[in-house]
Design a protein around this motif. Structure first.
Motif, PDB file in Angstrom:
ATOM      1  N   PHE A   1      -7.469   0.946  -6.107  1.00 25.56           N
ATOM      2  CA  PHE A   1      -8.287   1.637  -5.119  1.00 25.56           C
ATOM      3  C   PHE A   1      -7.513   2.848  -4.584  1.00 25.56           C
ATOM      4  O   PHE A   1      -6.332   2.743  -4.244  1.00 25.56           O
TER       5      PHE A   1
ATOM      6  N   CYS B   1       0.841  -1.190   0.000  1.00 30.34           N
ATOM      7  CA  CYS B   1       0.000   0.000   0.000  1.00 30.34           C
ATOM      8  C   CYS B   1       0.886   1.254   0.000  1.00 30.34           C
ATOM      9  O   CYS B   1       1.934   1.265   0.649  1.00 30.34           O
TER      10      CYS B   1
ATOM     11  N   LEU C   1      -3.669  -0.629  -2.819  1.00 28.94           N
ATOM     12  CA  LEU C   1      -4.416   0.608  -2.676  1.00 28.94           C
ATOM     13  C   LEU C   1      -3.461   1.765  -2.414  1.00 28.94           C
ATOM     14  O   LEU C   1      -2.321   1.566  -1.983  1.00 28.94           O
TER      15      LEU C   1
ATOM     16  N   CYS D   1      -4.466   6.416 -10.404  1.00 24.72           N
ATOM     17  CA  CYS D   1      -4.929   5.162  -9.805  1.00 24.72           C
ATOM     18  C   CYS D   1      -6.194   4.649 -10.482  1.00 24.72           C
ATOM     19  O   CYS D   1      -6.326   3.447 -10.755  1.00 24.72           O
TER      20      CYS D   1
END
Length: 231
Positions: A96, A15, A72, A90
């Motif tokens: 996400f 992430c 994400l 993104c």
């Protein structure tokens, strides 16, 4: 617009948090709570972020390549236009993204949540009222016992054994309902041992379930050859 409450596995998931300030640090704390593998990128990082051994801190401006391979991304810079650009990148790559305080640039939002081990209860107002979300979180904390995570872990350990022993769904459901009631009572009485149940106790419940809900195949076999249909 209301948001669909989807729970996803983040343990060891890569992430990215773009931003190195106080808000970014809060998002990092939440993601760490769920086991994420976090990279933080920002020209300036708070001391908390710089010295956190659980994350990879990169002291430079955001680059497009930073989102590659991420599960994400959180855009938490102090530049709203940069957050918007990160969101657009993104979205293009189907990653996400949450852009802090920019609802239109988010494909997911952070809920207010209560976590007790593996048990997580979350609530969101769709970004309309953080104050209301915090209030609801406090109310949820009052009704979810702190030890409920211990009970969930105990039931998880027993699940494969019960499923392998009982073929009928009603039988398994009955056993787990009784185990939950017993475990919940014991935790409320102050028992903190993760081993809430012994095997003999579980086996006795399995036998009771078999008597309460006989296997459907047993009825068919009993009537076979006698001209009677099993009920």
């Amino acid at each position: 617009m209301s948001y669909f409450p989807m729970y996803i596995e983040l343990k060891d998931a890569p992430c990215l948090v773009a931003g190195g300030g106080r808000i970014a640090a809060r998002k990092v704390e939440v993601l760490l709570d769920f086991g994420a593998e976090i990279t933080v990128v920002a020209p300036r990082l708070t001391q908390e972020l710089r010295e956190n051994p659980k994350i990879k801190a990169v002291a430079r401006p955001f680059q497009e390549k930073d989102i590659e391979g991420m599960t994400l991304v959180v855009a938490a810079t102090e530049d709203g236009e940069l957050n918007h650009q990160i969101s657009a990148l993104c979205r293009k790559k189907k990653i996400f993204v949450n852009a802090v305080d920019q609802k239109a640039d988010c494909t997911f939002i952070f809920p207010a949540y209560v976590k007790r081990g593996q048990v997580t209860a979350a609530v969101t107002t769709g970004g309309s009222s953080p104050a209301l979300a915090k209030y609801l979180k406090r109310e949820i904390e009052k009704v979810i016992p702190k030890q409920i995570g211990t009970l969930a872990e105990s039931l998880e350990r027993l699940r494969p054994y019960v499923k392998a022993t009982l073929s009928e769904e009603k039988q398994r459901a009955w056993v787990f309902e009784k185990l939950f009631e017993t475990g919940h009572f014991r935790l409320n009485q102050g028992q903190e041992n993760a081993q809430l149940f012994d095997r003999t106790e579980v086996d006795n419940l399995i036998k009771e379930a078999q008597n309460e809900y006989p296997n459907r195949n047993q009825g068919i076999e009993a009537g076979h050859g006698s001209g009677q249909r099993g009920l």
